[in-house]
Design a protein around this motif. Structure first.
Motif, PDB file in Angstrom:
ATOM      1  N   LEU A   3      39.982-137.004   8.821  1.00  0.00           N
ATOM      2  CA  LEU A   3      40.567-135.670   8.868  1.00  0.00           C
ATOM      3  C   LEU A   3      40.697-135.163  10.306  1.00  0.00           C
ATOM      4  O   LEU A   3      41.398-134.180  10.549  1.00  0.00           O
ATOM      5  N   VAL A  59      44.144-134.430  11.694  1.00  0.00           N
ATOM      6  CA  VAL A  59      44.765-133.296  11.006  1.00  0.00           C
ATOM      7  C   VAL A  59      44.298-131.990  11.642  1.00  0.00           C
ATOM      8  O   VAL A  59      45.094-131.073  11.908  1.00  0.00           O
ATOM      9  N   ALA A  87      43.899-135.614   1.774  1.00  0.00           N
ATOM     10  CA  ALA A  87      43.769-134.573   2.791  1.00  0.00           C
ATOM     11  C   ALA A  87      44.344-135.022   4.129  1.00  0.00           C
ATOM     12  O   ALA A  87      44.850-134.198   4.897  1.00  0.00           O
ATOM     13  N   TRP A  88      44.241-136.308   4.442  1.00  0.00           N
ATOM     14  CA  TRP A  88      44.816-136.780   5.713  1.00  0.00           C
ATOM     15  C   TRP A  88      46.120-137.569   5.521  1.00  0.00           C
ATOM     16  O   TRP A  88      46.792-137.921   6.469  1.00  0.00           O
ATOM     17  N   LYS A 111      30.965-131.124   8.406  1.00  0.00           N
ATOM     18  CA  LYS A 111      31.920-130.210   9.047  1.00  0.00           C
ATOM     19  C   LYS A 111      31.499-129.862  10.470  1.00  0.00           C
ATOM     20  O   LYS A 111      32.322-129.910  11.397  1.00  0.00           O
ATOM     21  N   VAL A 164      37.930-125.508   8.704  1.00  0.00           N
ATOM     22  CA  VAL A 164      37.518-126.728   8.007  1.00  0.00           C
ATOM     23  C   VAL A 164      36.523-126.322   6.933  1.00  0.00           C
ATOM     24  O   VAL A 164      35.433-125.825   7.243  1.00  0.00           O
ATOM     25  N   ARG A 178      35.923-139.800  11.005  1.00  0.00           N
ATOM     26  CA  ARG A 178      36.392-138.896   9.956  1.00  0.00           C
ATOM     27  C   ARG A 178      37.911-138.831  10.082  1.00  0.00           C
ATOM     28  O   ARG A 178      38.448-138.362  11.088  1.00  0.00           O
ATOM     29  N   GLN A 221      41.391-138.934   0.494  1.00  0.00           N
ATOM     30  CA  GLN A 221      42.437-139.579   1.290  1.00  0.00           C
ATOM     31  C   GLN A 221      43.696-138.713   1.338  1.00  0.00           C
ATOM     32  O   GLN A 221      44.428-138.722   2.333  1.00  0.00           O
ATOM     33  N   VAL A 263      41.824-126.804   6.040  1.00  0.00           N
ATOM     34  CA  VAL A 263      41.767-128.241   5.720  1.00  0.00           C
ATOM     35  C   VAL A 263      40.414-128.517   5.085  1.00  0.00           C
ATOM     36  O   VAL A 263      39.400-127.938   5.474  1.00  0.00           O
ATOM     37  N   GLN A 264      40.411-129.397   4.108  1.00  0.00           N
ATOM     38  CA  GLN A 264      39.179-129.651   3.354  1.00  0.00           C
ATOM     39  C   GLN A 264      38.576-130.994   3.724  1.00  0.00           C
ATOM     40  O   GLN A 264      39.234-132.030   3.639  1.00  0.00           O
ATOM     41  N   LEU A 265      37.329-130.955   4.138  1.00  0.00           N
ATOM     42  CA  LEU A 265      36.565-132.164   4.424  1.00  0.00           C
ATOM     43  C   LEU A 265      35.646-132.442   3.244  1.00  0.00           C
ATOM     44  O   LEU A 265      34.822-131.611   2.876  1.00  0.00           O
ATOM     45  N   PRO A 299      48.782-133.537   2.191  1.00  0.00           N
ATOM     46  CA  PRO A 299      48.103-132.425   1.508  1.00  0.00           C
ATOM     47  C   PRO A 299      48.912-131.827   0.360  1.00  0.00           C
ATOM     48  O   PRO A 299      48.366-131.056  -0.440  1.00  0.00           O
TER      49      PRO A 299
END
Length: 411
Positions: free
Chosen positions: A8, A11, A321-322, A32, A24, A6, A319, A125-127, A325
């Protein structure tokens, strides 16, 4: 299925080094819990999906938080919003970084009491569901390469790459669990997943008059994914007030089931009054709700084309998100109905994304991008015309490239 990377994770790991509360958020079943347990296996872990912890936290939020260890993970925190003021008080007594690692299956940024409680103390942070790059164990660098201007013409040798077809990727989506199942069983998982959310999670994030009505609206949105959001038409189809439709869409956004993509306009104020596009967050879920299968790639290209557009928006936003943002996503449509499927902005810098289901394209397919570039002027960085082909090649304008969709998971 073995544990997939993952992107993320770094991050989240970095946020834990300088922020007291890291949360998360993302759809249920997007991974998550697996992510936070893999990142911090030695931390004490409490899931509010477990009834004992839920009851204790709901009855005495301050007492529950006071009894927690110094470094703790609390799963599904949206189930007891009253925990967040208690966490704030604990953080104000000790602002040590990485103290609380939370997960939430509702968008806490859309809940005013949350942002007021933990402003300046929490990083969210959004997964999203698995991207195709994560499934292929690649580096997830497409968006990085786009922003850095590293995409260049490239004629690839004619080889058989294997792996799922594009249509199979669209229908599968990115939730980890159904990826281990046959297509029929995966669709059943999607249906049961939605039933569980409608019957339980909806009650915890908003007041909804009729959960079945909300489920029906989600089905209608799946049929209209990647189209302009028209609350009045939806209200007529459902037999409800326009205000009810607006409320329902907000609820679905809170649960990470749909995304509204606002309209881009050179005049920033006018962006707020133009119609957004609506996308379902996961293409597999959308395919199940819209009753689309792999066979529809040949038999129902218009609707599969809409599904493809939503799929690309999801890949790129995940993409982001990492990658960065601060990137913002829009769509473009002018008075002549010339459209660009997705617009990415960073400050004034602007990129245009057009999506075609065809295996070949010509410069004429880039007319929307060319119109959009004229609107942007010197702020326009590059235009990408995604297609289902093999080579990267320039269109008439050197700032425009035709790019295979597979580049989203090759890099």
């Amino acid at each position: 299925m073995s544990l997939l990377p993952r992107f993320l994770a770094p991050v989240v790991r970095e946020a834990l080094t300088d922020t007291p509360v890291v949360c998360v958020v993302g759809p249920r079943q997007s991974g998550k819990t697996t992510l936070v347990q893999h990142l911090a296996p030695d931390r004490a872990f409490f899931s509010l999906d477990e009834n004992n912890y839920y009851q204790t936290a709901a009855l005495d939020p301050s007492g529950f938080v006071a009894a927690l260890p110094d470094a703790v993970t609390v799963d599904e925190v949206q189930r007891v919003p009253a925990l967040l003021p208690a966490i704030k008080r604990a953080v104000d007594r000790s602002r040590r970084p990485g103290r609380f690692l939370l997960t939430g299956s509702a968008n806490l940024l859309l809940l005013p009491t949350v942002t007021e409680s933990l402003a300046g103390r929490m990083e969210i942070v959004q997964l999203q569901p698995l991207t195709e790059a994560e499934k292929e164990r690649k580096n997830g660098r497409f968006l990085i390469d786009l922003l850095q201007g590293a995409l260049k013409p490239n004629i690839r040798p004619e080889t058989t790459t294997g792996g799922p077809t594009l249509a199979e990727r669209l229908v599968a989506g990115g939730y980890p669990e159904p990826l281990t199942r046959s297509p029929i069983r995966a669709r059943q998982w999607h249906r049961q997943y939605l039933r569980g959310i409608i019957e339980r999670d909806v009650r915890e994030v908003a007041r909804v008059r009729d959960a079945r009505e909300l489920a029906r609206m989600l089905e209608l949105l799946a049929l209209r994914s990647a189209q302009l959001f028209n609350a009045s038409n939806l209200a007529n189809d459902l037999g409800v007030h326009r205000e009810t439709v607006e409320h329902y869409v907000t609820v679905l956004e809170r649960l990470f089931l749909v995304r509204r993509l606002p309209a881009w306009h050179r005049n920033t104020a006018k962006r707020l009054i133009r119609s957004p596009k609506v996308h379902l967050l996961d293409s597999g879920l959308a395919a199940t709700l819209a009753d689309l299968t792999v066979a529809d790639w040949l038999n129902n290209r218009d609707r599969m084309g809409n599904l493809l557009e939503s799929f690309v928006v999801q890949q790129l936003s995940a993409q982001a998100a990492w990658t960065d943002p601060d990137l913002r996503f829009w769509h473009y449509r002018d008075k002549d109905r010339v459209e660009v499927d997705a617009v990415i902005t960073r400050g004034r810098k602007t990129w245009g994304i057009e999506v075609k289901a065809a295996a070949s394209v010509t410069s004429r397919d880039g007319r929307g991008l060319a119109r959009f570039a004229d609107q942007c002027g010197k702020d326009f960085e590059q235009g990408i015309l995604f297609y289902d082909g093999r080579d990267i090649f320039p269109l008439n304008d050197k700032r425009m490239l035709a790019v295979p969709l597979s580049e989203l998971w090759r890099r």
